[in-house]
Write an enzyme that holds these catalytic residues in place. Structure first.
Site, PDB file in Angstrom:
ATOM      1  N   ARG A  36     -32.274   4.045  -2.399  1.00 42.15           N
ATOM      2  CA  ARG A  36     -33.682   4.111  -2.786  1.00 42.15           C
ATOM      3  C   ARG A  36     -33.860   3.362  -4.106  1.00 42.15           C
ATOM      4  O   ARG A  36     -33.027   3.482  -5.014  1.00 42.15           O
ATOM      5  CB  ARG A  36     -34.133   5.575  -2.951  1.00 42.15           C
ATOM      6  CG  ARG A  36     -34.185   6.370  -1.650  1.00 42.15           C
ATOM      7  CD  ARG A  36     -35.340   5.911  -0.763  1.00 42.15           C
ATOM      8  NE  ARG A  36     -35.450   6.707   0.469  1.00 42.15           N
ATOM      9  CZ  ARG A  36     -34.896   6.387   1.631  1.00 42.15           C
ATOM     10  NH1 ARG A  36     -34.148   5.289   1.695  1.00 42.15           N
ATOM     11  NH2 ARG A  36     -35.064   7.146   2.693  1.00 42.15           N
TER      12      ARG A  36
ATOM     13  N   GLU B  41     -42.469  -1.505  -3.442  1.00 45.98           N
ATOM     14  CA  GLU B  41     -42.253  -2.425  -2.332  1.00 45.98           C
ATOM     15  C   GLU B  41     -43.569  -2.679  -1.587  1.00 45.98           C
ATOM     16  O   GLU B  41     -44.165  -1.718  -1.101  1.00 45.98           O
ATOM     17  CB  GLU B  41     -41.203  -1.862  -1.371  1.00 45.98           C
ATOM     18  CG  GLU B  41     -39.844  -1.691  -2.029  1.00 45.98           C
ATOM     19  CD  GLU B  41     -38.816  -0.998  -1.143  1.00 45.98           C
ATOM     20  OE1 GLU B  41     -37.619  -1.070  -1.451  1.00 45.98           O
ATOM     21  OE2 GLU B  41     -39.232  -0.363  -0.137  1.00 45.98           O
TER      22      GLU B  41
ATOM     23  N   HIS C 124     -35.570  -4.981   1.744  1.00 45.30           N
ATOM     24  CA  HIS C 124     -35.476  -3.688   2.441  1.00 45.30           C
ATOM     25  C   HIS C 124     -35.189  -3.886   3.934  1.00 45.30           C
ATOM     26  O   HIS C 124     -35.911  -3.393   4.806  1.00 45.30           O
ATOM     27  CB  HIS C 124     -36.767  -2.883   2.243  1.00 45.30           C
ATOM     28  CG  HIS C 124     -36.559  -1.401   2.412  1.00 45.30           C
ATOM     29  ND1 HIS C 124     -37.268  -0.457   1.700  1.00 45.30           N
ATOM     30  CD2 HIS C 124     -35.729  -0.684   3.237  1.00 45.30           C
ATOM     31  CE1 HIS C 124     -36.902   0.762   2.069  1.00 45.30           C
ATOM     32  NE2 HIS C 124     -35.956   0.642   2.998  1.00 45.30           N
TER      33      HIS C 124
END
Length: 324
Positions: free
Chosen positions: A244, A273, A292
């Site tokens: 994370r 993000e 990601h």
């Protein structure tokens, strides 16, 4: 029975069929009505979910305020392992079942963590680019390098968090000949023989040649990588984060990289993000960032979709699974 998928594009940009979702039936044999949106901004969540009995989300937030405006809602399915996008306490209070998808991307995330490590240590892309730019053709020697090549055998691979993904990543690192040091709540006797339990975080940071993050984001792990702990690390060390974003104080990491107090970082997740243009890691030295994508292999996303459908079917049968 109405099902609405509010942000399906990330999990399925078009390479997986939505037909199995359209064929979900209730226990009495009637077919559910399925609606899918690629993306849903916050201001449209209530409008799009107002008639839904079942809502599916990846990153769309279900706060207490949102759920209060959705009286028909009985079930929220999170298309992820983490479920912080849902106010779980409020959902329970309102009688709404919430499920997640545990361990669907374990192998894929471990694979990208090691890919980031190998990218730093071997820098294949830079060498491939050099060859295609003609630098090997014009080289007087049979071999040349454009960056340092690092052998991992015998080095210490430190892991914070030994759940499914941390363990899978540690196994791959061990296969590369690395010594595995882990910060975990598990007792040493419960660990595989190739893993040594660290006595403290300080030991872990001091001894790590590579530090890989696989712990959940909690109040205790928020900014577990900070300036104080970075100061304990070897200047040759590498940090990998496929967990994370907020596990890392991004300014502190950027400072360490830019001031040569840390060799490199491989990052797949950021605090915001998409990131803001002024995120310090975007311009930090030797910081390699992927958007990601660790979870996003086709195999993992197909597994995610399959489990999500099974979660709904179990819920409709009165036997919910993967409840959070």
């Amino acid at each position: 029975m109405k099902i609405v998928e509010l942000d399906g594009y990330a999990a399925n940009p078009g390479d997986i069929s939505w037909d199995p979702w359209r064929n979900i039936v209730t226990p009495d044999g009637s077919k559910c009505e399925f609606t899918m949106y690629d993306r849903t901004p916050a201001e449209l969540v209530v409008e799009r979910a107002k008639d839904a009995d079942i809502a599916i989300t990846n990153k769309v937030v279900f706060s207490d305020e949102v759920m209060a405006q959705l009286p028909r809602l009985r079930y929220i399915g999170v298309l992820a392992t983490g479920y912080n996008v849902v106010d779980i306490e409020a959902a329970h209070r309102r009688g709404i079942t919430v499920t997640n998808i545990p361990a669907y991307s374990t192998a894929s995330v471990a694979q990208l963590a090691i890919a980031h490590l190998l990218n730093v240590t071997n820098n294949i892309t830079a060498h491939d680019n050099a060859v295609h730019q003609g630098k090997w053709t014009s080289c007087p020697d049979f071999s040349f390098t454009v960056s340092q090549q690092t052998e991992l055998d015998g080095k210490t691979f430190a892991v914070i968090g030994l759940g499914n993904t941390g363990m899978a990543t540690a196994r791959i690192a061990s296969a590369l000949g690395m010594k595995i040091l882990a910060y975990t709540s598990k007792e040493q006797a419960a660990l595989p023989s190739f893993i040594t339990k660290a006595s403290s975080l300080e030991q872990l940071f001091c001894e790590a040649d590579v530090l890989s993050l696989h712990c959940p984001l909690t109040t205790d792990t928020h900014h577990i990588i900070n300036a104080q702990r970075l100061a304990l690390m070897k200047p040759t060390a590498i940090i990998i984060n496929t967990g994370r974003g907020p596990l890392i104080d991004e300014q502190a990491l950027a400072d360490a990289l830019n001031n040569d107090r840390l060799y490199a970082a491989g990052i797949d997740v950021l605090t915001e993000e998409p990131p803001h243009a002024d995120n310090p890691l975007l311009t930090a030295k030797n910081c390699h960032i992927t958007p990601h994508i660790a979870w996003a292999t086709l195999a993992a996303r197909q597994r995610l979709m399959n489990v999500a459908i099974e979660n709904i079917k179990h819920f409709l049968q009165g036997q919910p699974q993967n409840v959070v």
